[in-house]
Design a protein around this motif. Structure first.
Motif, PDB file in Angstrom:
ATOM      1  N   ASP A  20     -30.438  10.524 -11.711  1.00 25.83           N
ATOM      2  CA  ASP A  20     -29.934  11.406 -10.655  1.00 25.83           C
ATOM      3  C   ASP A  20     -30.198  10.809  -9.278  1.00 25.83           C
ATOM      4  O   ASP A  20     -29.332  10.863  -8.389  1.00 25.83           O
ATOM      5  CB  ASP A  20     -30.582  12.785 -10.738  1.00 25.83           C
ATOM      6  CG  ASP A  20     -30.145  13.570 -11.968  1.00 25.83           C
ATOM      7  OD1 ASP A  20     -29.131  13.204 -12.590  1.00 25.83           O
ATOM      8  OD2 ASP A  20     -30.843  14.551 -12.297  1.00 25.83           O
ATOM      9  N   ASP A  21     -31.387  10.236  -9.097  1.00 29.15           N
ATOM     10  CA  ASP A  21     -31.738   9.635  -7.806  1.00 29.15           C
ATOM     11  C   ASP A  21     -30.822   8.459  -7.476  1.00 29.15           C
ATOM     12  O   ASP A  21     -30.392   8.291  -6.329  1.00 29.15           O
ATOM     13  CB  ASP A  21     -33.197   9.184  -7.792  1.00 29.15           C
ATOM     14  CG  ASP A  21     -34.180  10.345  -7.771  1.00 29.15           C
ATOM     15  OD1 ASP A  21     -33.756  11.493  -7.514  1.00 29.15           O
ATOM     16  OD2 ASP A  21     -35.378  10.102  -8.037  1.00 29.15           O
ATOM     17  N   VAL A  22     -30.533   7.628  -8.476  1.00 27.69           N
ATOM     18  CA  VAL A  22     -29.627   6.486  -8.266  1.00 27.69           C
ATOM     19  C   VAL A  22     -28.243   6.992  -7.871  1.00 27.69           C
ATOM     20  O   VAL A  22     -27.646   6.514  -6.905  1.00 27.69           O
ATOM     21  CB  VAL A  22     -29.554   5.587  -9.526  1.00 27.69           C
ATOM     22  CG1 VAL A  22     -28.431   4.559  -9.408  1.00 27.69           C
ATOM     23  CG2 VAL A  22     -30.880   4.894  -9.762  1.00 27.69           C
ATOM     24  N   LEU A  23     -27.730   7.973  -8.610  1.00 29.18           N
ATOM     25  CA  LEU A  23     -26.402   8.501  -8.305  1.00 29.18           C
ATOM     26  C   LEU A  23     -26.360   9.139  -6.917  1.00 29.18           C
ATOM     27  O   LEU A  23     -25.400   8.933  -6.161  1.00 29.18           O
ATOM     28  CB  LEU A  23     -25.973   9.513  -9.362  1.00 29.18           C
ATOM     29  CG  LEU A  23     -25.664   8.925 -10.741  1.00 29.18           C
ATOM     30  CD1 LEU A  23     -25.432  10.032 -11.755  1.00 29.18           C
ATOM     31  CD2 LEU A  23     -24.461   8.000 -10.670  1.00 29.18           C
ATOM     32  N   ASN A  24     -27.380   9.893  -6.557  1.00 29.68           N
ATOM     33  CA  ASN A  24     -27.412  10.529  -5.234  1.00 29.68           C
ATOM     34  C   ASN A  24     -27.458   9.505  -4.112  1.00 29.68           C
ATOM     35  O   ASN A  24     -26.746   9.629  -3.110  1.00 29.68           O
ATOM     36  CB  ASN A  24     -28.597  11.487  -5.123  1.00 29.68           C
ATOM     37  CG  ASN A  24     -28.374  12.762  -5.896  1.00 29.68           C
ATOM     38  OD1 ASN A  24     -27.252  13.201  -6.085  1.00 29.68           O
ATOM     39  ND2 ASN A  24     -29.462  13.358  -6.359  1.00 29.68           N
ATOM     40  N   ALA A  25     -28.304   8.478  -4.258  1.00 29.42           N
ATOM     41  CA  ALA A  25     -28.414   7.455  -3.218  1.00 29.42           C
ATOM     42  C   ALA A  25     -27.098   6.700  -3.048  1.00 29.42           C
ATOM     43  O   ALA A  25     -26.619   6.489  -1.925  1.00 29.42           O
ATOM     44  CB  ALA A  25     -29.549   6.484  -3.547  1.00 29.42           C
ATOM     45  N   TRP A  26     -26.500   6.310  -4.154  1.00 31.73           N
ATOM     46  CA  TRP A  26     -25.270   5.529  -4.078  1.00 31.73           C
ATOM     47  C   TRP A  26     -24.069   6.380  -3.698  1.00 31.73           C
ATOM     48  O   TRP A  26     -23.119   5.882  -3.085  1.00 31.73           O
ATOM     49  CB  TRP A  26     -25.040   4.757  -5.375  1.00 31.73           C
ATOM     50  CG  TRP A  26     -25.897   3.530  -5.409  1.00 31.73           C
ATOM     51  CD1 TRP A  26     -27.088   3.373  -6.056  1.00 31.73           C
ATOM     52  CD2 TRP A  26     -25.655   2.312  -4.723  1.00 31.73           C
ATOM     53  NE1 TRP A  26     -27.588   2.120  -5.815  1.00 31.73           N
ATOM     54  CE2 TRP A  26     -26.722   1.452  -5.004  1.00 31.73           C
ATOM     55  CE3 TRP A  26     -24.632   1.861  -3.899  1.00 31.73           C
ATOM     56  CZ2 TRP A  26     -26.797   0.155  -4.497  1.00 31.73           C
ATOM     57  CZ3 TRP A  26     -24.702   0.577  -3.392  1.00 31.73           C
ATOM     58  CH2 TRP A  26     -25.777  -0.257  -3.688  1.00 31.73           C
ATOM     59  N   TRP A  27     -24.105   7.673  -4.006  1.00 29.48           N
ATOM     60  CA  TRP A  27     -23.012   8.541  -3.554  1.00 29.48           C
ATOM     61  C   TRP A  27     -23.003   8.576  -2.022  1.00 29.48           C
ATOM     62  O   TRP A  27     -21.936   8.502  -1.403  1.00 29.48           O
ATOM     63  CB  TRP A  27     -23.156   9.949  -4.127  1.00 29.48           C
ATOM     64  CG  TRP A  27     -22.077  10.861  -3.656  1.00 29.48           C
ATOM     65  CD1 TRP A  27     -20.782  10.915  -4.098  1.00 29.48           C
ATOM     66  CD2 TRP A  27     -22.167  11.838  -2.618  1.00 29.48           C
ATOM     67  NE1 TRP A  27     -20.079  11.876  -3.417  1.00 29.48           N
ATOM     68  CE2 TRP A  27     -20.900  12.452  -2.494  1.00 29.48           C
ATOM     69  CE3 TRP A  27     -23.205  12.256  -1.791  1.00 29.48           C
ATOM     70  CZ2 TRP A  27     -20.660  13.461  -1.571  1.00 29.48           C
ATOM     71  CZ3 TRP A  27     -22.955  13.255  -0.875  1.00 29.48           C
ATOM     72  CH2 TRP A  27     -21.693  13.848  -0.773  1.00 29.48           C
ATOM     73  N   GLY A  28     -24.179   8.672  -1.431  1.00 28.44           N
ATOM     74  CA  GLY A  28     -24.264   8.650   0.029  1.00 28.44           C
ATOM     75  C   GLY A  28     -23.711   7.364   0.608  1.00 28.44           C
ATOM     76  O   GLY A  28     -22.974   7.369   1.601  1.00 28.44           O
ATOM     77  N   ARG A  29     -24.038   6.242  -0.011  1.00 29.14           N
ATOM     78  CA  ARG A  29     -23.524   4.952   0.460  1.00 29.14           C
ATOM     79  C   ARG A  29     -22.010   4.874   0.286  1.00 29.14           C
ATOM     80  O   ARG A  29     -21.300   4.332   1.142  1.00 29.14           O
ATOM     81  CB  ARG A  29     -24.211   3.819  -0.287  1.00 29.14           C
ATOM     82  CG  ARG A  29     -25.685   3.731   0.030  1.00 29.14           C
ATOM     83  CD  ARG A  29     -26.402   2.731  -0.848  1.00 29.14           C
ATOM     84  NE  ARG A  29     -27.833   2.809  -0.603  1.00 29.14           N
ATOM     85  CZ  ARG A  29     -28.742   2.624  -1.528  1.00 29.14           C
ATOM     86  NH1 ARG A  29     -28.397   2.324  -2.764  1.00 29.14           N
ATOM     87  NH2 ARG A  29     -30.013   2.712  -1.226  1.00 29.14           N
ATOM     88  N   ALA A  30     -21.509   5.421  -0.830  1.00 32.35           N
ATOM     89  CA  ALA A  30     -20.060   5.426  -1.069  1.00 32.35           C
ATOM     90  C   ALA A  30     -19.347   6.286  -0.030  1.00 32.35           C
ATOM     91  O   ALA A  30     -18.255   5.935   0.437  1.00 32.35           O
ATOM     92  CB  ALA A  30     -19.764   5.923  -2.482  1.00 32.35           C
TER      93      ALA A  30
END
Length: 97
Positions: free
Chosen positions: A49-59
């Motif tokens: 979840d943390d990986v997806l949240n961090a990368w969603w912000g970058r996306a």
């Protein structure tokens, strides 16, 4: 009062879907490979979840229509800034605390 996205998407349907496909499709260049490398190493649950949240912000940043203008202004030192005190005061004036 409801929050509305600044660029693209609608409430409940963001510009970049919070999915692996949505995130990977929005990332620029080598960032997509970095995303998949972190994704493949993450354990299911909080870590994933943390990986997806961090990368969603970058996306979301990668797909922002004003990204290049903002980036140039930040590099030039001309990006408008504010203080946390001013933000808090602004929120209090509007009853958003």
């Amino acid at each position: 009062m409801s929050a509305q996205p600044v660029h693209g998407g609608t409430q409940g349907h963001p510009r970049v879907p919070r999915t692996i496909g949505g995130i990977s499709g929005a990332l620029r260049g080598s960032r997509r490979a970095q995303f998949f490398a972190e994704l493949l190493e993450a354990q299911q649950g909080t870590e994933l979840d943390d990986v997806l949240n961090a990368w969603w912000g970058r996306a979301m940043l990668d797909t922002d229509p004003d990204r290049d203008r903002i980036w140039k202004a930040a590099e030039a030192g001309t990006l408008p800034t504010t203080t946390m005190d001013a933000i808090l005061r602004h929120r209090q004036e509007r009853g958003l605390q």
